[in-house]
Design an enzyme around this catalytic site. Structure first.
Site, mmCIF file in Angstrom:
data_model
loop_
_atom_site.group_PDB
_atom_site.id
_atom_site.type_symbol
_atom_site.label_atom_id
_atom_site.label_comp_id
_atom_site.label_asym_id
_atom_site.label_seq_id
_atom_site.Cartn_x
_atom_site.Cartn_y
_atom_site.Cartn_z
ATOM 1 N N LYS A 28 1.038 -1.365 -0.107
ATOM 2 C CA LYS A 28 -0.083 0.059 0.014
ATOM 3 C C LYS A 28 0.866 1.025 0.220
ATOM 4 O O LYS A 28 1.974 1.157 0.199
ATOM 5 C CB LYS A 28 -1.051 -0.230 1.179
ATOM 6 C CG LYS A 28 -0.394 0.181 2.433
ATOM 7 C CD LYS A 28 0.416 1.479 3.103
ATOM 8 C CE LYS A 28 0.861 1.146 4.447
ATOM 9 N NZ LYS A 28 1.609 2.571 4.791
ATOM 10 N N ASP A 153 -2.876 -1.037 10.320
ATOM 11 C CA ASP A 153 -3.144 -0.996 8.972
ATOM 12 C C ASP A 153 -3.869 -2.413 8.554
ATOM 13 O O ASP A 153 -4.395 -2.490 7.214
ATOM 14 C CB ASP A 153 -1.598 -1.237 7.928
ATOM 15 C CG ASP A 153 -1.165 0.154 8.174
ATOM 16 O OD1 ASP A 153 -1.766 1.158 8.539
ATOM 17 O OD2 ASP A 153 0.091 0.196 7.728
#
Length: 310
Positions: A28, A153
């Site tokens: 990401k 996350d």
């Protein structure tokens, strides 16, 4: 065979006890990262962030076994019990009353301590695999609770759509239409590693003001990529650059490269990302970075979290 929802909401077959699953676990970047000076009752910083998945990915192979084992290629230098995939499997077993007896092999492509979310995506991929084996809906609130218990996350990686997260960066607030295929160049120094804990400590010594959040969210809702890129911000970047000055050198260098629309630090570093006009531009930045002796990768934005490889 019975059926169970996969992480992207589609229906997938539950695995038999003899099957092995191969899961792609994407990296990401943070299009927006706003760290607050305030902390919650646990001592964690309040964080607003917008994350989006990439096509750079680790590959996990998960198969039933007589006990839980996790190993990586290349091999890590810490016990398997410290691996986030191991922790995720143990947590899933406790919550759902099952023995997480699986062999998990992680083929690592996402660099460690790079701000790209490698440990978190590996944990999410493990959770997705166990949901598949055990016939559990990945959207079950208990699954999300497991993800949050492993790391901030991990909830994002469970599903992987462009997402605004609040709280401590672990509360999913809003999802957006993907920018699938948008080219992204990733560059990091080979020798520099940034600990997230150290980056936050450095931030506490000299907190940086929060960048405006609402303009980014409005641009994402409108799916206006020009406005989104104009709002890319990271107030943790100065701390990362302070800990590893080469990150700042790479950031300055990337902003000068042809075809780069915007560049910033990934999370707490040490990777710098550049969103580029074309894939050819991203590949050119990557090739030039290689010539400088830096690690690099020409990626694209994706649209989902961990996915089963057929």
């Amino acid at each position: 065979m019975s059926r169970v929802s996969s992480a992207d909401g589609s229906r997938a077959a539950t695995c038999s006890t003899d099957d092995a699953l191969t899961i792609s676990a994407p990296a990401k970047i943070n299009l927006y990262l706003g760290v607050h000076a305030q902390k919650d009752a646990r001592g964690y910083h309040l964080v607003d962030t917008v994350m989006i998945a990439l096509d750079l990915a680790d590959t996990l192979t998960v198969r039933p076994s007589d006990a839980l084992t996790v190993r990586t290629v290349p091999q890590t230098d810490f016990p398997q019990e410290h691996n986030t995939a191991y922790k995720a499997a143990v947590a899933m077993g406790k919550v759902f009353g099952r023995e997480p007896h699986f062999n998990v092999l992680i083929d690592k492509h996402i660099p460690m301590c790079a701000g790209l979310g490698g440990p978190s995506t590996d944990a999410a991929a493990t959770i997705v695999a166990l949901c598949q084996f055990w016939g559990i809906d990945p959207h079950d609130e208990r699954v999300l609770g497991v993800a949050r218990s492993i790391g901030a996350d991990v909830p994002f990686f469970l599903y992987g759509m462009p997402t605004y997260l609040g709280g401590c960066g672990d509360v999913m607030c809003e999802t957006f239409q993907p920018f699938t295929g948008t080219p992204v160049a990733l560059v990091k120094p080979w020798s520099s590693r940034v600990s997230t804990i150290e980056a936050y400590r450095r931030f506490d010594e000299n907190p940086v003001a929060l960048p405006p959040l609402e303009p980014m969210l409005e641009a994402l809702r409108a799916h206006n990529d020009d406005e989104v890129l104009a709002r890319v911000e990271n107030n943790l970047a100065p701390a990362a650059c302070g800990l590893a000055p080469e990150i700042g050198e790479i950031l300055d260098w990337m902003r000068q490269q042809s075809g780069v629309r915007v560049a910033n630090v990934c999370g707490s570093g040490a990777t710098v990302f550049a969103i580029c006009e074309t894939q050819e531009a991203a590949e050119a930045v990557s090739a030039a970075a290689d010539a400088h002796g830096w690690w690099s990768y020409a990626a694209k934005m994706g649209e989902r979290g961990p996915s089963i490889v057929e």
